[in-house]
Design a protein around this motif. Structure first.
Motif, PDB file in Angstrom:
ATOM      1  N   ASP A 272      44.178  64.352  20.779  1.00  0.00           N
ATOM      2  CA  ASP A 272      44.166  65.469  19.841  1.00  0.00           C
ATOM      3  C   ASP A 272      43.060  66.486  20.071  1.00  0.00           C
ATOM      4  N   ASP A 273      42.012  66.114  20.796  1.00  0.00           N
ATOM      5  CA  ASP A 273      40.845  66.986  20.935  1.00  0.00           C
ATOM      6  C   ASP A 273      40.528  67.197  22.412  1.00  0.00           C
ATOM      7  N   GLN A 274      40.697  68.423  22.900  1.00  0.00           N
ATOM      8  CA  GLN A 274      40.464  68.700  24.311  1.00  0.00           C
ATOM      9  C   GLN A 274      39.012  68.459  24.713  1.00  0.00           C
TER      10      GLN A 274
ATOM     11  N   THR B 109      37.119  66.072  23.708  1.00  0.00           N
ATOM     12  CA  THR B 109      36.922  64.632  23.876  1.00  0.00           C
ATOM     13  C   THR B 109      37.392  64.159  25.244  1.00  0.00           C
ATOM     14  N   ARG B 110      38.239  64.929  25.903  1.00  0.00           N
ATOM     15  CA  ARG B 110      38.782  64.512  27.200  1.00  0.00           C
ATOM     16  C   ARG B 110      37.798  64.697  28.343  1.00  0.00           C
ATOM     17  N   LYS B 111      36.747  65.439  28.124  1.00  0.00           N
ATOM     18  CA  LYS B 111      35.817  65.738  29.202  1.00  0.00           C
ATOM     19  C   LYS B 111      35.042  64.491  29.628  1.00  0.00           C
ATOM     20  N   LYS B 112      34.495  64.549  30.840  1.00  0.00           N
ATOM     21  CA  LYS B 112      33.848  63.384  31.436  1.00  0.00           C
ATOM     22  C   LYS B 112      32.690  62.844  30.609  1.00  0.00           C
ATOM     23  N   ASP B 113      31.947  63.730  29.953  1.00  0.00           N
ATOM     24  CA  ASP B 113      30.783  63.250  29.215  1.00  0.00           C
ATOM     25  C   ASP B 113      31.166  62.439  27.986  1.00  0.00           C
ATOM     26  N   THR B 114      32.431  62.538  27.558  1.00  0.00           N
ATOM     27  CA  THR B 114      32.908  61.747  26.422  1.00  0.00           C
ATOM     28  C   THR B 114      33.806  60.604  26.878  1.00  0.00           C
ATOM     29  N   THR B 115      34.748  60.903  27.759  1.00  0.00           N
ATOM     30  CA  THR B 115      35.650  59.882  28.307  1.00  0.00           C
ATOM     31  C   THR B 115      35.367  59.774  29.795  1.00  0.00           C
ATOM     32  N   ALA B 116      34.515  58.831  30.151  1.00  0.00           N
ATOM     33  CA  ALA B 116      34.034  58.747  31.533  1.00  0.00           C
ATOM     34  C   ALA B 116      35.090  58.226  32.499  1.00  0.00           C
TER      35      ALA B 116
END
Length: 330
Positions: free
Chosen positions: A119-121, A123-130
């Motif tokens: 739901d949140d673009q 959150t998909r970034k590397k610093d959040t979802t490694a």
């Protein structure tokens, strides 16, 4: 304090040192201490073991199946590797399900992570979802343990792979963006955005993406049996041991994966029907947007040639308004 754990078998037939202590949150898995906090937050070591099992299998298959494989490679390597990987993955997944039954917050955390990613673009970034591989394992865990009749309401909800509210679109979007760095590294000319459809872009990007695409397909495959064939009750009853034909089935799937030779074939294999229906123009748009977004996030640095030719790029502006996200969601 008495141990309630029993030795399980690892992929190579050795004992899996598993000690589950009563009334304690300390676990030892393959010699790795996993301290489960109140939210089951440090379970990432187990996710890593599951993901590494798939990566190790792919490496073993590459050594035998790729054209560059040495002639002295043993023909039996893929079957042996498939057997080890199948046993290890199912045993480790059984352990994950068992821990989730005693610590439901593991599932709650996984469910929250998947929903946030979808739901949140940001959150998909590397610093959040490694690690995206861990996310697929979390999806398998959530769906394999879903039980609408459970007294615990946290087990009622699951998350589909492909639907308007599924994970497939956002997941594949992020995977392609992260892979763009390696594509550009192999061929920096792909940073220059031609207009319309380009057969060359599709072909060159596909060829440079094969290691990533094979891993993606293999990761997706491994999550299927534990969700489709092994319900939570069956997993617990069989103690995580795979069926007799599981290794042979995996061997056939590996052959299919290495024979995929198009973007459509990839999307069909990972069961993303929308992507399989894209025409060449849409596929090129997705590939171009992946490179643009990768550069915007700083995943890769533009080449000196591109910096020297800013004027040329400005004359042919790339339209990002179509949005990769909208392509993947519709």
């Amino acid at each position: 304090m008495a141990s309630t754990g029993v030795p399980e078998l690892c992929g190579d037939g050795t004992a899996l040192d598993l000690h589950c202590l009563d009334h304690d949150t300390s676990k030892t898995i393959l010699g790795i201490d996993v301290a489960l906090d109140g939210d089951g937050g440090n379970i990432s070591a187990l996710y890593k073991l599951l993901n590494d099992t798939v990566i190790t299998l792919l490496t073993a298959c590459d050594e035998v199946l790729l054209p560059s494989a040495p002639e002295h490679s043993r023909p039996s390597a893929p079957p042996a590797a498939c057997e080890k990987a199948t046993t290890a993955y199912h045993q480790l997944f059984h352990l994950l399900v068992t821990l989730t039954a005693s610590t439901p917050t593991i599932r709650t955390a996984a469910l929250s992570a998947i929903a946030a990613f979808r739901d949140d673009q940001e959150t998909r970034k590397k610093d959040t979802t490694a690690d995206l591989g861990h996310l697929l394992i979390q999806l398998a865990l959530v769906n394999a343990t879903a039980d609408k009749h459970s007294d615990d309401a946290t087990f009622h909800r699951d998350i589909p792979w492909e639907t308007s509210r599924g994970l497939a679109g956002p997941f594949l979007q992020e995977a392609l963006i992260r892979n763009a760095k390696w594509v550009v590294l192999h061929d920096s000319s792909l940073e220059f955005m031609e207009s319309g459809e380009s057969a060359r872009r599709q072909h060159v990007t596909f060829q440079h993406s094969l290691p990533f695409l094979r891993l993606l397909m293999l990761q997706c495959y491994f999550t299927r049996p534990v969700v489709e064939k092994y319900t939570r009750i069956k997993i617990e009853r069989e103690l995580g041991f795979p069926t007799d034909d599981a290794a042979e089935t995996l061997l056939c799937e590996v052959a299919k994966i290495y024979n995929v030779d198009s973007w459509r074939g990839v999307f069909e294999y990972v069961r993303y029907e929308k992507g399989a229906q894209w025409d060449g123009r849409q596929t090129c748009q997705v590939l171009k947007e992946s490179i643009v977004e990768s550069g915007r996030r700083g995943y890769h640095v533009s080449t000196r040639r591109r910096r020297r030719n800013k004027a040329k790029v400005a004359q042919e502006p790339f339209e990002f308004s179509s949005s990769l996200y909208s392509y993947l969601q519709r």
